[in-house]
Design a protein around this motif. Structure first.
Motif, PDB file in Angstrom:
ATOM      1  N   LYS A 134       0.810  -1.217   0.000  1.00 18.19           N
ATOM      2  CA  LYS A 134       0.000   0.000   0.000  1.00 18.19           C
ATOM      3  C   LYS A 134       0.844   1.268   0.000  1.00 18.19           C
ATOM      4  O   LYS A 134       0.418   2.311  -0.486  1.00 18.19           O
ATOM      5  CB  LYS A 134      -0.920   0.018   1.232  1.00 18.19           C
ATOM      6  N   GLU A 135       2.042   1.187   0.592  1.00 15.30           N
ATOM      7  CA  GLU A 135       2.929   2.343   0.706  1.00 15.30           C
ATOM      8  C   GLU A 135       4.334   1.942   0.273  1.00 15.30           C
ATOM      9  O   GLU A 135       4.655   0.748   0.156  1.00 15.30           O
ATOM     10  CB  GLU A 135       2.950   2.846   2.151  1.00 15.30           C
ATOM     11  N   LEU A 136       5.181   2.953   0.058  1.00 13.03           N
ATOM     12  CA  LEU A 136       6.556   2.676  -0.364  1.00 13.03           C
ATOM     13  C   LEU A 136       7.308   1.818   0.647  1.00 13.03           C
ATOM     14  O   LEU A 136       8.104   0.953   0.273  1.00 13.03           O
ATOM     15  CB  LEU A 136       7.312   3.993  -0.605  1.00 13.03           C
ATOM     16  N   LYS A 137       7.026   2.017   1.913  1.00 15.22           N
ATOM     17  CA  LYS A 137       7.728   1.255   2.950  1.00 15.22           C
ATOM     18  C   LYS A 137       7.403  -0.237   2.884  1.00 15.22           C
ATOM     19  O   LYS A 137       8.166  -1.074   3.371  1.00 15.22           O
ATOM     20  CB  LYS A 137       7.399   1.805   4.336  1.00 15.22           C
ATOM     21  N   ASP A 138       6.269  -0.581   2.259  1.00 17.03           N
ATOM     22  CA  ASP A 138       5.876  -1.980   2.139  1.00 17.03           C
ATOM     23  C   ASP A 138       6.722  -2.735   1.113  1.00 17.03           C
ATOM     24  O   ASP A 138       6.587  -3.956   0.973  1.00 17.03           O
ATOM     25  CB  ASP A 138       4.396  -2.089   1.751  1.00 17.03           C
ATOM     26  N   LEU A 139       7.580  -2.008   0.392  1.00 11.80           N
ATOM     27  CA  LEU A 139       8.446  -2.635  -0.612  1.00 11.80           C
ATOM     28  C   LEU A 139       9.687  -3.275   0.012  1.00 11.80           C
ATOM     29  O   LEU A 139      10.466  -3.927  -0.685  1.00 11.80           O
ATOM     30  CB  LEU A 139       8.879  -1.605  -1.660  1.00 11.80           C
ATOM     31  N   ALA A 140       9.879  -3.103   1.299  1.00 15.88           N
ATOM     32  CA  ALA A 140      11.024  -3.706   1.985  1.00 15.88           C
ATOM     33  C   ALA A 140      10.999  -5.226   1.805  1.00 15.88           C
ATOM     34  O   ALA A 140       9.946  -5.864   1.945  1.00 15.88           O
ATOM     35  CB  ALA A 140      10.992  -3.346   3.466  1.00 15.88           C
ATOM     36  N   ASP A 141      12.159  -5.768   1.421  1.00 17.27           N
ATOM     37  CA  ASP A 141      12.329  -7.211   1.208  1.00 17.27           C
ATOM     38  C   ASP A 141      11.512  -7.747   0.036  1.00 17.27           C
ATOM     39  O   ASP A 141      11.253  -8.946  -0.060  1.00 17.27           O
ATOM     40  CB  ASP A 141      11.970  -8.002   2.475  1.00 17.27           C
ATOM     41  N   LYS A 142      11.115  -6.841  -0.864  1.00 14.95           N
ATOM     42  CA  LYS A 142      10.370  -7.248  -2.056  1.00 14.95           C
ATOM     43  C   LYS A 142      11.260  -7.154  -3.298  1.00 14.95           C
ATOM     44  O   LYS A 142      12.257  -6.411  -3.325  1.00 14.95           O
ATOM     45  CB  LYS A 142       9.145  -6.353  -2.248  1.00 14.95           C
ATOM     46  N   THR A 143      10.884  -7.887  -4.343  1.00 17.87           N
ATOM     47  CA  THR A 143      11.588  -7.823  -5.624  1.00 17.87           C
ATOM     48  C   THR A 143      10.886  -6.808  -6.508  1.00 17.87           C
ATOM     49  O   THR A 143       9.691  -6.950  -6.799  1.00 17.87           O
ATOM     50  CB  THR A 143      11.598  -9.197  -6.318  1.00 17.87           C
ATOM     51  N   VAL A 144      11.624  -5.788  -6.918  1.00 13.78           N
ATOM     52  CA  VAL A 144      11.054  -4.693  -7.705  1.00 13.78           C
ATOM     53  C   VAL A 144      11.695  -4.692  -9.092  1.00 13.78           C
ATOM     54  O   VAL A 144      12.912  -4.731  -9.229  1.00 13.78           O
ATOM     55  CB  VAL A 144      11.285  -3.333  -7.011  1.00 13.78           C
ATOM     56  N   GLY A 145      10.851  -4.650 -10.123  1.00 12.87           N
ATOM     57  CA  GLY A 145      11.340  -4.624 -11.497  1.00 12.87           C
ATOM     58  C   GLY A 145      11.464  -3.204 -12.014  1.00 12.87           C
ATOM     59  O   GLY A 145      10.750  -2.296 -11.582  1.00 12.87           O
ATOM     60  N   VAL A 146      12.371  -3.015 -12.971  1.00 12.98           N
ATOM     61  CA  VAL A 146      12.584  -1.702 -13.585  1.00 12.98           C
ATOM     62  C   VAL A 146      13.228  -1.911 -14.948  1.00 12.98           C
ATOM     63  O   VAL A 146      13.927  -2.911 -15.169  1.00 12.98           O
ATOM     64  CB  VAL A 146      13.486  -0.818 -12.682  1.00 12.98           C
ATOM     65  N   GLN A 147      12.990  -0.987 -15.879  1.00 14.94           N
ATOM     66  CA  GLN A 147      13.624  -1.098 -17.194  1.00 14.94           C
ATOM     67  C   GLN A 147      15.077  -0.657 -17.115  1.00 14.94           C
ATOM     68  O   GLN A 147      15.411   0.341 -16.477  1.00 14.94           O
ATOM     69  CB  GLN A 147      12.889  -0.263 -18.237  1.00 14.94           C
ATOM     70  N   ALA A 148      15.944  -1.390 -17.801  1.00 18.69           N
ATOM     71  CA  ALA A 148      17.364  -1.036 -17.850  1.00 18.69           C
ATOM     72  C   ALA A 148      17.544   0.330 -18.499  1.00 18.69           C
ATOM     73  O   ALA A 148      16.845   0.682 -19.452  1.00 18.69           O
ATOM     74  CB  ALA A 148      18.138  -2.095 -18.637  1.00 18.69           C
ATOM     75  N   ALA A 149      18.459   1.121 -17.953  1.00 22.10           N
ATOM     76  CA  ALA A 149      18.811   2.445 -18.475  1.00 22.10           C
ATOM     77  C   ALA A 149      17.634   3.420 -18.470  1.00 22.10           C
ATOM     78  O   ALA A 149      17.606   4.378 -19.236  1.00 22.10           O
ATOM     79  CB  ALA A 149      19.381   2.335 -19.895  1.00 22.10           C
ATOM     80  N   SER A 150      16.667   3.197 -17.599  1.00 26.78           N
ATOM     81  CA  SER A 150      15.485   4.060 -17.537  1.00 26.78           C
ATOM     82  C   SER A 150      15.629   5.138 -16.466  1.00 26.78           C
ATOM     83  O   SER A 150      16.498   5.062 -15.590  1.00 26.78           O
ATOM     84  CB  SER A 150      14.237   3.220 -17.228  1.00 26.78           C
ATOM     85  N   ALA A 151      14.732   6.126 -16.522  1.00 25.48           N
ATOM     86  CA  ALA A 151      14.727   7.173 -15.509  1.00 25.48           C
ATOM     87  C   ALA A 151      14.381   6.604 -14.141  1.00 25.48           C
ATOM     88  O   ALA A 151      14.914   7.053 -13.121  1.00 25.48           O
ATOM     89  CB  ALA A 151      13.733   8.262 -15.898  1.00 25.48           C
TER      90      ALA A 151
END
Length: 269
Positions: A134-151
């Motif tokens: 629900k919040e950014l703090k809930d991302l602790a110990d989670k796997t987060v995806g992102v595009q390579a070379a992205s902003a």
């Protein structure tokens, strides 16, 4: 021996002449209409800014804008899909005239010659509706995806922005494109994705907004502009002026409405 050598020289010379003729013919055919070719480098899997539609044609907000610019200038548009991680090499080698594809200018101001910013954009977190995040703090110990070379990746690696948050992740996993990232999100291989809000909204609309949610707290705020090779001020000025003309005549706003980006427009007339 001399006769054989002479024949060899003649054959090589003829081959070279033929090759040169072919090259000249190819070059002439490229410019037979007399129009300047404007080559736009873009990520072909970055909707709504640049992507391949159901008919197999490259389209998107940025590509349609580029096409309208070319109509104003009397140029011929060449849509050049690129590997996003290799965009600087493409630009510096002259393979493309600009990078125009949801390209963030913030923290890159001195690396390129920029058009005026035309879209406000924020980096956000997308997750599954039932993820419990629900919040950014809930991302602790989670796997987060992102595009390579992205902003989004830049934001998560910048100590002055969200590196402290990223350090709480179990893993920050890079993908070549966001379509792949969403497949992994649906499969449960990643718990969330960091990405541009415009792209996030498009993905949610196309995949079913009931399955995903954008967290209320954004990672940052930034702006999109067209990036030209550093020092290429003349071409940048021409494109920039055409862009403002499209804003004044209503074409820009119509395209923004078509791609559901109206609320993000920041280009002044």
């Amino acid at each position: 021996m001399k006769k054989q050598l002479l024949c060899g020289v003649i054959v090589v010379s003829l081959a070279a002449a033929l090759l040169a003729g072919c090259k000249k013919e190819d070059k002439d055919s490229d410019n037979k209409d007399g129009k300047k070719t404007f080559t736009v480098g873009f990520d072909a899997e970055y909707p709504p800014y640049g992507y391949m539609d159901d008919n197999g044609d490259y389209t998107g907000f940025d590509l349609e804008l580029a096409d309208e610019v070319c109509k104003l200038k009397g140029w011929s548009l060449k849509k050049q899909p690129i590997i996003w991680d290799n965009k600087d090499n493409e630009l510096n080698s002259g393979s493309i005239d600009c990078i125009w594809n949801g390209f963030t200018m913030n923290k890159r101001e001195n690396k390129y010659t920029w058009s005026d910013p035309y879209v406000d954009n924020s980096q956000v977190i997308v997750t599954k509706t039932d993820s419990g995040i629900k919040e950014l703090k809930d991302l602790a110990d989670k796997t987060v995806g992102v595009q390579a070379a992205s902003a989004a990746l830049d934001v998560l690696q910048d100590k002055d922005e969200q590196k402290e948050l990223a350090d709480t992740f179990k893993t920050l996993q890079e993908f070549a494109d966001y379509n792949t990232a969403f497949v992994e999100l649906e499969a449960g291989s990643v718990d969330a994705i960091a990405m541009d809000i415009g792209v996030a909204q498009y993905q949610l609309n196309s995949r079913g907004s009931d399955k995903f949610v954008i967290l209320d707290t954004h990672l940052n705020t930034e702006k999109y502009a067209i990036g030209f090779k550093k020092g290429n001020a003349e071409l940048c000025k021409e494109v920039n002026e055409a862009l403002h003309t499209l804003k004044k005549n209503g074409t820009f706003d119509k395209l923004a409405e078509k791609y559901e980006l109206t609320d993000m427009v920041c280009l002044e007339e």
